[in-house]
Each structure stands twice: as structure tokens, then as C-alpha cells.
Design a protein around this motif. Sequence first.
Motif, mmCIF file in Angstrom:
data_model
loop_
_atom_site.group_PDB
_atom_site.id
_atom_site.type_symbol
_atom_site.label_atom_id
_atom_site.label_comp_id
_atom_site.label_asym_id
_atom_site.label_seq_id
_atom_site.Cartn_x
_atom_site.Cartn_y
_atom_site.Cartn_z
ATOM 1 N N PHE A 182 0.835 -1.208 0.000
ATOM 2 C CA PHE A 182 0.000 0.000 0.000
ATOM 3 C C PHE A 182 0.871 1.260 0.000
ATOM 4 N N VAL A 183 1.860 1.291 0.880
ATOM 5 C CA VAL A 183 2.744 2.467 0.972
ATOM 6 C C VAL A 183 3.531 2.651 -0.325
ATOM 7 N N ASN A 184 4.040 1.549 -0.877
ATOM 8 C CA ASN A 184 4.785 1.602 -2.131
ATOM 9 C C ASN A 184 3.924 2.167 -3.261
ATOM 10 N N ALA A 185 2.695 1.678 -3.370
ATOM 11 C CA ALA A 185 1.787 2.155 -4.424
ATOM 12 C C ALA A 185 1.421 3.618 -4.221
ATOM 13 N N LEU A 186 1.217 4.007 -2.979
ATOM 14 C CA LEU A 186 0.853 5.402 -2.687
ATOM 15 C C LEU A 186 1.981 6.349 -3.083
ATOM 16 N N ILE A 187 3.226 5.986 -2.784
ATOM 17 C CA ILE A 187 4.379 6.832 -3.114
ATOM 18 C C ILE A 187 4.511 7.001 -4.624
ATOM 19 N N HIS A 188 4.460 5.877 -5.366
ATOM 20 C CA HIS A 188 4.611 5.932 -6.823
ATOM 21 C C HIS A 188 3.478 6.719 -7.481
ATOM 22 N N THR A 189 2.261 6.492 -7.011
ATOM 23 C CA THR A 189 1.107 7.172 -7.600
ATOM 24 C C THR A 189 1.158 8.667 -7.313
ATOM 25 N N TYR A 190 1.479 9.017 -6.091
ATOM 26 C CA TYR A 190 1.561 10.443 -5.736
ATOM 27 C C TYR A 190 2.639 11.144 -6.551
#
Length: 310
Positions: free
Chosen positions: A153-161
Amino acid sequence: MNLRNSTHVTEFILSGLSSDPNLQLPLFLLCFSVYMVTLLGNFMLVLVIFVTPILQTPMYTFLMNLSVIDIFYSSAITPNVMFNIVSINKTITITGCATQMFLFIDLAGSEVMLLPAMAYDRYVAICKPLYYARFINRATCFQLLSSIYTAAFVNALIHTYCAFTLPFCKSNRINHFFCDINPILKLSCKDTFVNQMLAFVVAGSLEVGSLLCIMTSYICILSALCRIGSSKRIKPLSTCASHFTCVAMFYCPVFFTYLRPNSAYSVEQDWVVSVFYTLIIPMLNPIIYSLRNQDVKQALTKLMASTMAP
């Protein structure tokens, strides 16, 4: 995340799988068939594991989670692909695109980290059987799965942001059939070196680290199997072969897509590889585990027999 304020573009246009109108119906039917088989296969595997007491063990808990991930993984992409095939207007809002990319990275990351957890489970079961109940139990499964989903979740949030705070002023046409990170970065009018390095380093760390854990586990497993009788190798080899097949199918295209130099990026190659790991792999995983696992086959046969019985 205020997506609209960070860009001049309000929506994207997905190029889709093909612009040839003669291919619309065959592609739609193909995607629909693959999606239905994916849902049916993974739902059946989840159901069989959930209702069969003998399968409610850590190994099958991980396998059930893999099927759940594949259901959402396929559902995040395939329905939108089918809609775009038959739709004249192939647009997707920035929020919709960001959501799709987030779900894709989140679920793919979850699968990347779940596969080494499954390998570790097999390592303990085969190499340290007397300590299995101590090292692999419900609490351990919960902790591993919680860590996997949180990290993904954190990995996806960072890349998407990081991707969607870039200004998009070159074009709003995504040369792909879904909102993947590389095609999105190609549309930015700002230097994306930091984003590319972030994707390369983080993806590389996750994938290489996970693959090293898997390979280490399998080296130990093969070493242990060489020391036991051939008649006792059949069941553990069958289980490991199923897992290793899924690992090979998943990691090879992912490494090719995300760990190659940006100069080697090819739209045509990317499409072929992306179709495989987004549409085909979620369909094949339950088939591979069902066909090669005797416990699953027996439980599935009993479930079907009880369902069809008058």
C-alpha cells in the motif's frame, strides 16, 4: 492528493489493445473469456480452501490470499480494457487513471512479496518440519500478510503520488491499454529522472530481494530433498513445482518491464509483456495449483460432488 491542480490535462485517452475495428469483437471475446476463467478459477480455489478443514493451514492460507489478489488484480484492469475495446470514447479521468495505477502497483507489489512468503513456508515445512508449528502459525501468517499488504500500500501510494503531481502538458494520449507508470511518465513535460530512479530502485529492491529469498529457500529445499528417499519427494516436489512455475511466470515479465534501461523502452514489447502479466497470469495461477496439487484436486472433486448430489 489534488490531481487536477497538478496538471493541465483533465483526462487521458488510452490507445487500447488495437485500433483495428475488425479486431474489436475477437479481442473483446478473448478478454471476456480470460476474465471469466480468471474469476471462476480463483473464486473456486478460495471457496475450496475456505470450506475444507484439511486445507485450512498456513500454506493454503497464503494460496487463498494469492487467489484473492489475482481476482482484484485482474478486475482493476480487464473490465476497463473490455470497455475501451467497444467504446468510441476511450477516455479515463485523471482520478480514475490514478486509482487504476495505484491498484495495479499495490496488488502487483502484494503478489511480489507474497511469493517469497509462500517459499519460506515450504522451506520451513520441508527443511525444519519439527519447528513448523513454532515458526509458521496463525499469528505468523497474520503478521506476514499484514506486513505485505501495508508495504504494498505504501509503495503504491508513493509511486502514484509522485507520478500524478507531475505536470502533463505534452499530450493526454497514453500509448498503452491501462494506466501503467512508464507510459504515464512519458506524458510529463517535466524531467522524470527522479520518478524513473524511484521506480527502478524500489521495484528493483522488492523484486530482487523477493527473488533472492525465493531462490535461497529453494536451494535449501532441493538440498533437503536430495537427502530423503525418492518416494517421499513426490508431494513436496509437486507443491514446490507449482509455486516455482508461478514465480517464473510472474517475475520474468516484471523484470523485463521495470528493470530495463529507459532507453530500451519499446511500446510494442511492453504491450505483449503487459498483456501476459495483467491478463494471463491471474488466470493461470489457480489452474497450475489445482492441477498439480492433489489435496486441492481431491477437495475440489468432493465439493463438486456434494454440490451436484440430489
